[in-house]
Design a protein around this motif. Structure first.
Motif, PDB file in Angstrom:
ATOM      1  N   ILE A  14       0.831  -1.210   0.000  1.00 64.44           N
ATOM      2  CA  ILE A  14       0.000   0.000   0.000  1.00 64.44           C
ATOM      3  C   ILE A  14       0.866   1.262   0.000  1.00 64.44           C
ATOM      4  CG2 ILE A  14      -1.655   1.317   1.410  1.00 64.44           C
ATOM      5  CD1 ILE A  14      -2.719  -1.494   2.395  1.00 64.44           C
ATOM      6  N   ASP A  33      11.290   3.538   4.850  1.00 65.38           N
ATOM      7  CA  ASP A  33      11.029   2.139   5.218  1.00 65.38           C
ATOM      8  C   ASP A  33      12.263   1.602   5.940  1.00 65.38           C
ATOM      9  OD1 ASP A  33       8.688   0.077   3.902  1.00 65.38           O
ATOM     10  OD2 ASP A  33      10.351  -0.862   4.983  1.00 65.38           O
ATOM     11  N   ASN A  83       1.917   4.997   7.211  1.00 72.17           N
ATOM     12  CA  ASN A  83       1.414   3.735   6.639  1.00 72.17           C
ATOM     13  C   ASN A  83       2.094   2.493   7.225  1.00 72.17           C
ATOM     14  OD1 ASN A  83       0.404   1.867   4.345  1.00 72.17           O
ATOM     15  ND2 ASN A  83       2.635   1.812   4.133  1.00 72.17           N
ATOM     16  N   TYR A 155      -2.501  -6.655  17.210  1.00 69.63           N
ATOM     17  CA  TYR A 155      -2.736  -5.863  15.993  1.00 69.63           C
ATOM     18  C   TYR A 155      -4.081  -5.148  16.118  1.00 69.63           C
ATOM     19  CZ  TYR A 155      -2.943  -4.870  10.927  1.00 69.63           C
ATOM     20  OH  TYR A 155      -3.013  -4.266   9.685  1.00 69.63           O
ATOM     21  N   VAL A 188      -6.030  -7.002   1.823  1.00 69.78           N
ATOM     22  CA  VAL A 188      -5.428  -6.464   0.604  1.00 69.78           C
ATOM     23  C   VAL A 188      -4.198  -7.315   0.281  1.00 69.78           C
ATOM     24  CG1 VAL A 188      -4.183  -4.471  -0.350  1.00 69.78           C
ATOM     25  CG2 VAL A 188      -6.212  -4.091   1.064  1.00 69.78           C
ATOM     26  N   SER A 190      -0.693  -7.858  -0.452  1.00 67.10           N
ATOM     27  CA  SER A 190       0.541  -7.084  -0.317  1.00 67.10           C
ATOM     28  C   SER A 190       1.588  -8.028   0.282  1.00 67.10           C
ATOM     29  CB  SER A 190       0.309  -5.912   0.647  1.00 67.10           C
ATOM     30  OG  SER A 190       0.225  -6.406   1.974  1.00 67.10           O
TER      31      SER A 190
HETATM   32  N1  LIG Z   1      -2.536  -5.900   3.527  1.00 65.01           N
HETATM   33  C1  LIG Z   1      -3.644  -5.893   4.277  1.00 65.01           C
HETATM   34  O1  LIG Z   1      -4.499  -6.775   4.169  1.00 65.01           O
HETATM   35  C2  LIG Z   1      -3.858  -4.786   5.271  1.00 65.01           C
HETATM   36  C3  LIG Z   1      -5.123  -4.671   5.846  1.00 65.01           C
HETATM   37  C4  LIG Z   1      -5.354  -3.650   6.768  1.00 65.01           C
HETATM   38  C5  LIG Z   1      -4.340  -2.766   7.079  1.00 65.01           C
HETATM   39  N2  LIG Z   1      -3.120  -2.905   6.515  1.00 65.01           N
HETATM   40  C6  LIG Z   1      -2.103  -1.932   6.906  1.00 65.01           C
HETATM   41  O2  LIG Z   1      -1.600  -1.310   5.752  1.00 65.01           O
HETATM   42  C7  LIG Z   1      -0.283  -0.832   6.015  1.00 65.01           C
HETATM   43  C8  LIG Z   1       0.617  -1.250   4.887  1.00 65.01           C
HETATM   44  O3  LIG Z   1       0.706  -2.662   4.866  1.00 65.01           O
HETATM   45  P1  LIG Z   1       0.849  -3.524   3.527  1.00 65.01           P
HETATM   46  O4  LIG Z   1      -0.324  -4.397   3.476  1.00 65.01           O
HETATM   47  O5  LIG Z   1       1.176  -2.666   2.382  1.00 65.01           O
HETATM   48  O6  LIG Z   1       2.044  -4.494   3.922  1.00 65.01           O
HETATM   49  P2  LIG Z   1       3.609  -4.360   3.712  1.00 65.01           P
HETATM   50  O7  LIG Z   1       4.202  -5.389   4.602  1.00 65.01           O
HETATM   51  O8  LIG Z   1       3.932  -4.374   2.279  1.00 65.01           O
HETATM   52  O9  LIG Z   1       3.923  -2.890   4.237  1.00 65.01           O
HETATM   53  C9  LIG Z   1       4.358  -2.550   5.475  1.00 65.01           C
HETATM   54  C10 LIG Z   1       5.661  -1.805   5.304  1.00 65.01           C
HETATM   55  O10 LIG Z   1       6.008  -1.267   6.568  1.00 65.01           O
HETATM   56  C11 LIG Z   1       7.389  -1.477   6.740  1.00 65.01           C
HETATM   57  N3  LIG Z   1       7.713  -1.512   8.153  1.00 65.01           N
HETATM   58  C12 LIG Z   1       7.304  -2.429   9.061  1.00 65.01           C
HETATM   59  N4  LIG Z   1       7.891  -2.178  10.251  1.00 65.01           N
HETATM   60  C13 LIG Z   1       8.665  -1.081  10.077  1.00 65.01           C
HETATM   61  C14 LIG Z   1       9.536  -0.358  10.916  1.00 65.01           C
HETATM   62  N5  LIG Z   1       9.763  -0.724  12.180  1.00 65.01           N
HETATM   63  N6  LIG Z   1      10.159   0.725  10.425  1.00 65.01           N
HETATM   64  C15 LIG Z   1       9.996   1.085   9.132  1.00 65.01           C
HETATM   65  N7  LIG Z   1       9.200   0.430   8.271  1.00 65.01           N
HETATM   66  C16 LIG Z   1       8.554  -0.651   8.746  1.00 65.01           C
HETATM   67  C17 LIG Z   1       7.696  -2.794   6.075  1.00 65.01           C
HETATM   68  O11 LIG Z   1       9.070  -2.942   5.771  1.00 65.01           O
HETATM   69  C18 LIG Z   1       6.791  -2.753   4.853  1.00 65.01           C
HETATM   70  O12 LIG Z   1       7.450  -2.223   3.719  1.00 65.01           O
HETATM   71  C19 LIG Z   1       0.109  -1.395   7.385  1.00 65.01           C
HETATM   72  O13 LIG Z   1      -0.074  -0.406   8.376  1.00 65.01           O
HETATM   73  C20 LIG Z   1      -0.889  -2.525   7.580  1.00 65.01           C
HETATM   74  O14 LIG Z   1      -1.109  -2.793   8.944  1.00 65.01           O
HETATM   75  C21 LIG Z   1      -2.842  -3.888   5.617  1.00 65.01           C
END
Ligand SMILES: NC(=O)c1ccc[n+]([C@@H]2O[C@H](COP(=O)([O-])OP(=O)(O)OC[C@H]3O[C@@H](n4cnc5c(N)ncnc54)[C@H](O)[C@@H]3O)[C@@H](O)[C@H]2O)c1
Length: 248
Positions: A14, A33, A83, A155, A188, A190
């Motif tokens: 995302i 990141d 994010n 979470y 989503v 990802s």
């Molecule tokens: N994918 C889903 O189904 C979903 C659903 C609801 C919410 N979300 C939320 O969306 C957001 C993005 O998630 P995504 O699905 O794109 O997954 P993702 O794992 O691709 O993205 C999360 C990113 O955050 C980075 N990250 C994690 N811990 C970190 C830290 N300590 N310091 C710096 N960066 C850090 C990771 O390296 C990763 O690139 C998150 O907050 C997640 O909780 C995702």
């Protein structure tokens, strides 16, 4: 008009999709990141305005030094997208039980998913207040809005806290022309979800009215809207993006 935007968790999913949308809108975008962000995955015509920064949001001293560097290079940050987020799996990759949640993982989860968002927000607010314009978008989750069948207690707690942070920032900063909103994605596809146990995404999809899980761009589009000028009357809102799985 071109603005300075900072987005966390921008290396994939995302966050990366949102970075592309903000670049398309003409902004200078810092992609933060803890992993290296591959800028060559950004379309060439947008790449000049992209800056990748490695920062582990679990460390507040790293947040301090990175944000000091960014803020000294520009008058202010106009747009912040909080994010980045993490999950913790329980035994055998299943969601953790409330009985297994412990102090160390609580602290780790709240530090990355909530405290880092608060600290990042505090860094950008003074400049936004002075400019009397700002956009902050926090990425929460369906897991903070309702029950979650996949996420586990820590979470869920952390994403509910993101909604509280969003509302208090929106209420206090609205008078300065600063809006703060949240998006609450459902499932989503990802890096966070694509390696789920076999069948998890499929069995999730059949329970969703649109019969599929979401794509990062479908969340990124909503975030980009919330970052735009015309979203100025949207403040303290939570946009549910879940294919109709949860309707409030
Ligand atoms: N994918 C889903 O189904 C979903 C659903 C609801 C919410 N979300 C939320 O969306 C957001 C993005 O998630 P995504 O699905 O794109 O997954 P993702 O794992 O691709 O993205 C999360 C990113 O955050 C980075 N990250 C994690 N811990 C970190 C830290 N300590 N310091 C710096 N960066 C850090 C990771 O390296 C990763 O690139 C998150 O907050 C997640 O909780 C995702």
């Amino acid at each position: 008009m071109s603005k300075v935007a900072v987005i966390t968790g921008a290396a994939g999913g995302i966050g990366f999709a949102t970075s592309i949308e903000l670049l398309k809108a003409g902004h200078l975008v810092y992609l933060i990141d803890r992993q290296e962000t591959k800028l060559d995955a950004i379309p060439e015509e947008l790449r000049d305005n992209a800056r990748a920064v490695v920062l582990d949001l679990a460390h507040s001293d790293q947040i301090d030094s990175v944000m000091r560097t960014i803020l000294s290079a520009h008058e202010r940050v106009d747009i912040l997208v909080n994010n980045a987020g993490m999950t913790i799996k329980g035994k055998d990759g299943k969601p953790q039980s409330i009985l297994d949640a412990d102090e160390a993982s609580f602290e780790q989860m709240m530090r990355v998913n909530v405290l880092a968002m608060m600290l990042m927000t505090q860094k950008v607010l003074p400049g936004m207040q002075q400019a009397r314009w700002g956009r902050i978008v926090n990425v929460a989750s369906l897991a903070g809005r309702s029950k979650s069948i996949v996420s586990g207690p820590l979470y869920m707690m952390s994403k509910a806290a993101v909604l509280g942070l969003t509302r208090c920032t929106a209420a206090e900063m609205g008078p300065f022309g600063i809006t703060c909103n949240a998006v609450a994605p459902g499932r989503v596809l990802s890096p966070m979800t694509e390696n789920a146990a076999p069948g998890v995404n499929e069995s999730y999809a059949i329970q969703i009215p649109v019969r599929r899980i979401g794509e990062p761009i479908e969340v990124a589009g909503a975030i980009a809207y919330l970052c735009s000028d015309i979203a100025g009357f949207t403040n303290g809102a939570v946009i549910d993006i879940n294919g109709g799985f949860f309707m409030s």
